[in-house]
Design an enzyme around this catalytic site. Structure first.
Site, PDB file in Angstrom:
ATOM      1  N   SER A 166      -3.669 -13.664  42.948  1.00  0.00           N
ATOM      2  CA  SER A 166      -3.223 -14.731  42.048  1.00  0.00           C
ATOM      3  C   SER A 166      -3.787 -16.079  42.528  1.00  0.00           C
ATOM      4  CB  SER A 166      -1.694 -14.722  41.984  1.00  0.00           C
ATOM      5  OG  SER A 166      -1.230 -15.460  40.887  1.00  0.00           O
ATOM      6  N   ASP A 177       0.270  -7.437  33.265  1.00  0.00           N
ATOM      7  CA  ASP A 177       0.557  -8.638  34.057  1.00  0.00           C
ATOM      8  C   ASP A 177       1.060  -9.741  33.126  1.00  0.00           C
ATOM      9  OD1 ASP A 177       0.290 -11.085  35.479  1.00  0.00           O
ATOM     10  OD2 ASP A 177      -1.184 -10.153  36.803  1.00  0.00           O
ATOM     11  N   HIS A 233       2.078  -7.856  37.961  1.00  0.00           N
ATOM     12  CA  HIS A 233       1.608  -8.861  38.922  1.00  0.00           C
ATOM     13  C   HIS A 233       2.214  -8.653  40.314  1.00  0.00           C
ATOM     14  CE1 HIS A 233      -0.643 -12.619  39.297  1.00  0.00           C
ATOM     15  NE2 HIS A 233       0.358 -13.202  39.947  1.00  0.00           N
TER      16      HIS A 233
END
Lengths: 286, 286
Positions: A153, A231, A259
Site C-alpha cells: 500500500s 481490495d 487489502h
C-alpha cells in the site's frame, strides 16, 4: 554512530533463525525509532546473506509484517534477511501529527517533507536508504550487491519510489497493492500537500507512475505487483491500471483477495522467490 | 438455534480459502461470544473436510491464531478447517473478572466453574464441546469422525483435557507448551481456586497429568507436545516433565524457542501433519 546506539527490545527464535526488534535514536528523523528484522539461520551461522527491506502501509508500525505475513518460513529456506522499519517518525509533537490515520504518525509516505514543522522530522526516504542500512550493517554483515525492497500500500509506493530513485542500492523490487499514482488519489494528494506544499510539480518526484515515465523500462529487472480484486481501496486510491504496460512490469490481479495481511501472507512466498531469483543472478554477476 | 444466530463480522480470502470471524449469543455462557475459523478451498468447493479446534492461551482471544500462527498455507494444502474460540466469557460484570491476566476475562481455563458468580457464565468446556460444534455444523458440513483439538499454554491444557474427557468426539490431539499439571503450578492453582473452590480433589478433573494417570495410555493415539527450552514459563507453570513417559506421548523439546507465536508458527506445520495423519487413518477405518 556505534553499535551501542542500538537497543534490543525483543528477540525470538523462529524457523531456526531469529526475529529481533530494536530501538535507536535516529539522527535523520530527530526522534526515537524502532525496527524489526528476521535473521535467517544462515546469517546466524555467519554467512553473508541477501537483505530485503519491507515497507509497511498506513497505520502500521515495524511489527505488522514480522507478526502477520508468515514470511519467516520461506526467508529461512532461502537464507534471506528482512528488515522492517516503522512507517513514520513518532512523538515529535507536530501540529496535526496524530489527527488522522493517513497523515503524520503512521503515514510518513517515505519522502522528505518540505513544509513547516514536518521538514524537521519527516525524512523517511533518507532514513530508509541511508541511516537504516548503517544500522543493519552493524547487526549483520550482508551482501550489499543483493538488496531488495518491497512493501504494501503506502509501503508499496515507497518500495517502488526508493527502488527507482536508488538503482545502485536496490537490485530487486516488488509491491502488494501499492498506491501507484499518488498525485491522482485522495491519500496521495492529501499527504503530498501536507508534506510538500501546494506546488504539484514537486509531488511527481514521489509518484511511481511519474517516475516510471522517466525510466527506460527495458533496463529494469522484472517488477512484481500483486493486487487483490476485492481490495476496497483499489478504485479510489491504488490504481494499478495506471502502471505502464511493459514486459518487465508483472501486475498480478488476484481474484477475491482484499487489502489485508491475509492477502499478503498468501502471496509472500511468490514475492520472496521473485527477489531471490533476481538477487541470486546478481550475485553470480556482481 | 438457527443459522440466523450467527453474525459474520469479517471475511477474508486467504490461500484460496476463507478466514471468517463470527459473533453470536451463547446460550451456554449467557453472553455474546466471537470465534474465528479458516475454511480451506476444499470446503468452499463443497467437500466435507476434517476440523481442528484451536484453543488459545491466557490473554488471547479468537484472533491470535488466525492472524499470527501462519497455519493457513498448510491447512489449505491438507484441506482442513480450523475453528478458534475465544478464551473466556466476556463482559459478564463479575467481581474480579477484569482484575488480572490469569483469571476471569481471557482466562477461562476450558472448565465449568462451580463458585458463586462464575458458575453462571464460566462453562468453556461445555461451550467448546457442545455449543460451538453446532454452530460450526451450520457454517460447514464436515466429517464428525475427523475432528482434532490442539492449543497453546492454557489452551494446550484445554486441548488435552477435552480430548481425554471426550474420546468419542475428538480423534487427535496436540499441544504447544501446555500447562501440564495445573494442580501443581501457580497459574492453575489460582484459577482452580477461583473457579472450583478450595476442595483440591475437584481440581484433578481438569489436570491433564491426573487424567492421564486414569487412562490406558496404550489405547491413545499418538499425542504430540512441543515445548521450547527458552520458554520463560516452563519451570514455574508448564512442567512438561510431569507428563507420563510413554511411546504414545511425544514431547519434543525445541532448543531456544520461547512461548510466543514465533514458536508456534515454526512448528504448526508439524502439528497439522500430525493431526492429518491420524484423521486420514480414522476416515479410512470409520
Amino acid at each position: 554512530m556505534g553499535a551501542r546506539s542500538l537497543t534490543t527490545v525483543e528477540s525470538h527464535r523462529a524457523f531456526e533463525g531469529e526475529v529481533r526488534r530494536y530501538r535507536h535514536r535516529s539522527d535523520t528523523l530527530d526522534c526515537d525509532m524502532g525496527f524489526a528484522c528476521f535473521l535467517p539461520p544462515q546469517a546466524l551461522a555467519g554467512q553473508k546473506v541477501p537483505v530485503l527491506y519491507w515497507l509497511s502501509g498506513l497505520t502500521c508500525d515495524d511489527t505488522n509484517f514480522i507478526t502477520k505475513a508468515g514470511a519467516q518460513r520461506k526467508l529461512a529456506e532461502r537464507g534471506i534477511m528482512v528488515v522492517c522499519p516503522d512507517t513514520s517518525p513518532r512523538g515529535c509533537n507536530l501540529p496535526g501529527e496524530d489527527d488522522s490515520y493517513d497523515f503524520g504518525s503512521g503515514a510518513g509516505f517515505y519522502l522528505t517533507a518540505t513544509t513547516e514543522h514536518y521538514r524537521d522530522h519527516y525524512k523517511m526516504d533518507t532514513y530508509v536508504t541511508q541511516e537504516l542500512p548503517q544500522l543493519v550493517a552493524e547487526i549483520q554483515p550482508h551482501n550489499t550487491n543483493q538488496v531488495g525492497i518491497l512493501g504494501h500500500s503506502m509501503g508499496g509506493l515507497g518500495a517502488l519510489n526508493l527502488f527507482l530513485k536508488n538503482r545502485n542500492q536496490y537490485h530487486s523490487v516488488s509491491a502488494f497493492a501499492p498506491i501507484c499514482n499518488p498525485t491522482n488519489c485522495p491519500w496521495g494528494r492529501r499527504a503530498f500537500e501536507g508534506y510538500l506544499g501546494p506546488d504539484e510539480a514537486a509531488w511527481e518526484a514521489y509518484d511511481p507512475v511519474c517516475l516510471l515515465r522517466q525510466t527506460n523500462l527495458d533496463d529494469l529487472p522484472p517488477i512484481l505487483v500483486s493486487q487483490g480484486t476485492a481490495d476496497p481501496f483499489l478504485e479510489e486510491h491504488l490504481h494499478d491500471w495506471a502502471l505502464p504496460k511493459h514486459a518487465n512490469i508483472d501486475v498480478r490481479r488476484e481474484p477475491g483477495y482484499d487489502h489485508s495481511y491475509y492477502f499478503i501472507s498468501t502471496f509472500i512466498d511468490q514475492h520472496i522467490d521473485h527477489h531471490w531469483r533476481i538477487l541470486q543472478a546478481g550475485a553470480a554477476n556482481p
